[in-house]
Structures are given as structure tokens and as C-alpha cells.
Design a protein around this motif. Sequence first.
Motif, PDB file in Angstrom:
ATOM      1  N   SER A  52     -16.960   8.973  33.437  1.00  0.00           N
ATOM      2  CA  SER A  52     -17.465   7.824  32.692  1.00  0.00           C
ATOM      3  C   SER A  52     -16.651   6.601  33.064  1.00  0.00           C
ATOM      4  CB  SER A  52     -17.382   8.085  31.186  1.00  0.00           C
ATOM      5  OG  SER A  52     -16.034   8.247  30.799  1.00  0.00           O
ATOM      6  N   GLY A  53     -17.122   5.454  32.636  1.00  0.00           N
ATOM      7  CA  GLY A  53     -16.424   4.209  32.902  1.00  0.00           C
ATOM      8  C   GLY A  53     -17.205   3.323  33.843  1.00  0.00           C
ATOM      9  N   VAL A  54     -16.523   2.323  34.366  1.00  0.00           N
ATOM     10  CA  VAL A  54     -17.126   1.337  35.258  1.00  0.00           C
ATOM     11  C   VAL A  54     -16.689   1.644  36.685  1.00  0.00           C
ATOM     12  CG1 VAL A  54     -17.235  -1.114  35.848  1.00  0.00           C
ATOM     13  CG2 VAL A  54     -17.102  -0.425  33.453  1.00  0.00           C
ATOM     14  N   SER A  55     -17.662   1.942  37.563  1.00  0.00           N
ATOM     15  CA  SER A  55     -17.326   2.225  38.952  1.00  0.00           C
ATOM     16  C   SER A  55     -17.688   1.077  39.888  1.00  0.00           C
ATOM     17  CB  SER A  55     -18.014   3.502  39.431  1.00  0.00           C
ATOM     18  OG  SER A  55     -19.413   3.332  39.450  1.00  0.00           O
ATOM     19  N   ASP A  56     -18.536   0.165  39.428  1.00  0.00           N
ATOM     20  CA  ASP A  56     -18.951  -0.967  40.251  1.00  0.00           C
ATOM     21  C   ASP A  56     -19.553  -2.038  39.349  1.00  0.00           C
ATOM     22  OD1 ASP A  56     -19.353  -2.461  42.540  1.00  0.00           O
ATOM     23  OD2 ASP A  56     -20.899  -1.162  43.379  1.00  0.00           O
ATOM     24  N   VAL A  57     -19.637  -3.252  39.847  1.00  0.00           N
ATOM     25  CA  VAL A  57     -20.272  -4.345  39.110  1.00  0.00           C
ATOM     26  C   VAL A  57     -21.234  -5.089  40.023  1.00  0.00           C
ATOM     27  CG1 VAL A  57     -18.423  -4.692  37.433  1.00  0.00           C
ATOM     28  CG2 VAL A  57     -18.360  -5.914  39.584  1.00  0.00           C
ATOM     29  N   HIS A  58     -22.260  -5.666  39.404  1.00  0.00           N
ATOM     30  CA  HIS A  58     -23.268  -6.445  40.119  1.00  0.00           C
ATOM     31  C   HIS A  58     -23.561  -7.697  39.310  1.00  0.00           C
ATOM     32  CE1 HIS A  58     -24.153  -2.966  42.666  1.00  0.00           C
ATOM     33  NE2 HIS A  58     -24.038  -2.255  41.565  1.00  0.00           N
ATOM     34  N   SER A  59     -24.088  -8.692  39.992  1.00  0.00           N
ATOM     35  CA  SER A  59     -24.453  -9.929  39.316  1.00  0.00           C
ATOM     36  C   SER A  59     -25.504  -9.658  38.246  1.00  0.00           C
ATOM     37  CB  SER A  59     -25.014 -10.930  40.328  1.00  0.00           C
ATOM     38  OG  SER A  59     -25.479 -12.080  39.661  1.00  0.00           O
ATOM     39  N   GLY A  60     -25.407 -10.372  37.151  1.00  0.00           N
ATOM     40  CA  GLY A  60     -26.397 -10.264  36.090  1.00  0.00           C
ATOM     41  C   GLY A  60     -27.510 -11.282  36.229  1.00  0.00           C
ATOM     42  N   ALA A  61     -27.560 -11.966  37.357  1.00  0.00           N
ATOM     43  CA  ALA A  61     -28.572 -13.000  37.578  1.00  0.00           C
ATOM     44  C   ALA A  61     -29.950 -12.390  37.746  1.00  0.00           C
ATOM     45  CB  ALA A  61     -28.219 -13.819  38.813  1.00  0.00           C
ATOM     46  N   GLU A  62     -30.922 -13.089  37.232  1.00  0.00           N
ATOM     47  CA  GLU A  62     -32.311 -12.689  37.424  1.00  0.00           C
ATOM     48  C   GLU A  62     -32.799 -13.278  38.736  1.00  0.00           C
ATOM     49  OE1 GLU A  62     -34.596 -13.897  34.060  1.00  0.00           O
ATOM     50  OE2 GLU A  62     -33.379 -12.740  32.667  1.00  0.00           O
ATOM     51  N   GLY A  63     -33.855 -12.730  39.260  1.00  0.00           N
ATOM     52  CA  GLY A  63     -34.474 -13.306  40.443  1.00  0.00           C
ATOM     53  C   GLY A  63     -34.157 -12.559  41.717  1.00  0.00           C
ATOM     54  N   LEU A  64     -34.763 -13.073  42.788  1.00  0.00           N
ATOM     55  CA  LEU A  64     -34.647 -12.454  44.096  1.00  0.00           C
ATOM     56  C   LEU A  64     -34.021 -13.421  45.091  1.00  0.00           C
ATOM     57  CD1 LEU A  64     -38.220 -10.875  44.337  1.00  0.00           C
ATOM     58  CD2 LEU A  64     -36.110  -9.754  43.602  1.00  0.00           C
ATOM     59  N   SER A  65     -33.323 -12.858  46.040  1.00  0.00           N
ATOM     60  CA  SER A  65     -32.744 -13.667  47.108  1.00  0.00           C
ATOM     61  C   SER A  65     -33.813 -13.955  48.165  1.00  0.00           C
ATOM     62  CB  SER A  65     -31.570 -12.930  47.732  1.00  0.00           C
ATOM     63  OG  SER A  65     -32.030 -11.805  48.431  1.00  0.00           O
ATOM     64  N   ARG A  66     -33.448 -14.685  49.181  1.00  0.00           N
ATOM     65  CA  ARG A  66     -34.398 -15.020  50.250  1.00  0.00           C
ATOM     66  C   ARG A  66     -34.927 -13.782  50.961  1.00  0.00           C
ATOM     67  NH1 ARG A  66     -31.487 -20.081  53.239  1.00  0.00           N
ATOM     68  NH2 ARG A  66     -31.649 -21.513  51.482  1.00  0.00           N
ATOM     69  N   ASP A  67     -34.099 -12.729  51.026  1.00  0.00           N
ATOM     70  CA  ASP A  67     -34.561 -11.521  51.715  1.00  0.00           C
ATOM     71  C   ASP A  67     -35.348 -10.584  50.799  1.00  0.00           C
ATOM     72  OD1 ASP A  67     -32.665 -10.214  50.153  1.00  0.00           O
ATOM     73  OD2 ASP A  67     -31.423  -9.575  51.832  1.00  0.00           O
ATOM     74  N   GLY A  68     -35.561 -10.993  49.547  1.00  0.00           N
ATOM     75  CA  GLY A  68     -36.357 -10.209  48.615  1.00  0.00           C
ATOM     76  C   GLY A  68     -35.575  -9.229  47.777  1.00  0.00           C
ATOM     77  N   SER A  69     -34.272  -9.104  48.018  1.00  0.00           N
ATOM     78  CA  SER A  69     -33.458  -8.188  47.200  1.00  0.00           C
ATOM     79  C   SER A  69     -33.076  -8.866  45.883  1.00  0.00           C
ATOM     80  CB  SER A  69     -32.212  -7.752  47.965  1.00  0.00           C
ATOM     81  OG  SER A  69     -31.372  -8.858  48.251  1.00  0.00           O
ATOM     82  N   ALA A  70     -32.981  -8.076  44.854  1.00  0.00           N
ATOM     83  CA  ALA A  70     -32.619  -8.599  43.529  1.00  0.00           C
ATOM     84  C   ALA A  70     -31.139  -8.961  43.504  1.00  0.00           C
ATOM     85  CB  ALA A  70     -32.927  -7.565  42.457  1.00  0.00           C
ATOM     86  N   TYR A  71     -30.805 -10.081  42.891  1.00  0.00           N
ATOM     87  CA  TYR A  71     -29.410 -10.473  42.755  1.00  0.00           C
ATOM     88  C   TYR A  71     -28.614  -9.384  42.011  1.00  0.00           C
ATOM     89  CZ  TYR A  71     -30.687 -15.212  44.193  1.00  0.00           C
ATOM     90  OH  TYR A  71     -31.141 -16.293  44.895  1.00  0.00           O
ATOM     91  N   SER A  72     -29.279  -8.696  41.119  1.00  0.00           N
ATOM     92  CA  SER A  72     -28.599  -7.654  40.346  1.00  0.00           C
ATOM     93  C   SER A  72     -28.198  -6.454  41.196  1.00  0.00           C
ATOM     94  CB  SER A  72     -29.468  -7.186  39.177  1.00  0.00           C
ATOM     95  OG  SER A  72     -30.683  -6.639  39.658  1.00  0.00           O
TER      96      SER A  72
END
Length: 74
Positions: A52-72
Motif C-alpha cells: 500500500s501507499g504511494v508508488s507514483d504521482v501524475h498530474s491532476g490536470a484535465e484534458g489531452l496533450s497535443r499527442d492525444g495522451s491525457a495529462y493525468s
Amino acid sequence: DAIDKYVADKGSYPASLESLVQEKYIRHIPVDPFTQANDSWLSSAPDDPLLSGVSDVHSGAEGLSRDGSAYSEW
């Protein structure tokens, strides 16, 4: 990097990002460059269901980047 160092020292993942601050692995939770907030991070649990616990973090931003991947996913 801080999460990896925490795991190497403690043998477990931090319970939260705040744990990294309290244990002095980081001075403060950094600002997410997309949301401009330090409380929008999305944390990931370890792949192993026995851990258990935190193994990684990602942006909490909504939306998609230019390449179509989610910021999250970043």
C-alpha cells in the motif's frame, strides 16, 4: 526520486505525499505545472496488491496533450 529513496530507506511506500515532507525527503509538495496547485496530484498505488501507499504521482490536470495522451497519465 523521493519515493524511490523513501522505499529504499524504509522498505515500504509512503502513505501519502505529505509523508515525504514530514520525513524530510522533500521540502514541500511541488506545484503541478499544469494545474498550478500542489494539491492536485493523482497518486498511484503499487502494482503489488499486498503493498500500500504511494508508488507514483501524475498530474491532476484535465484534458489531452497535443499527442492525444491525457495529462493525468504524465
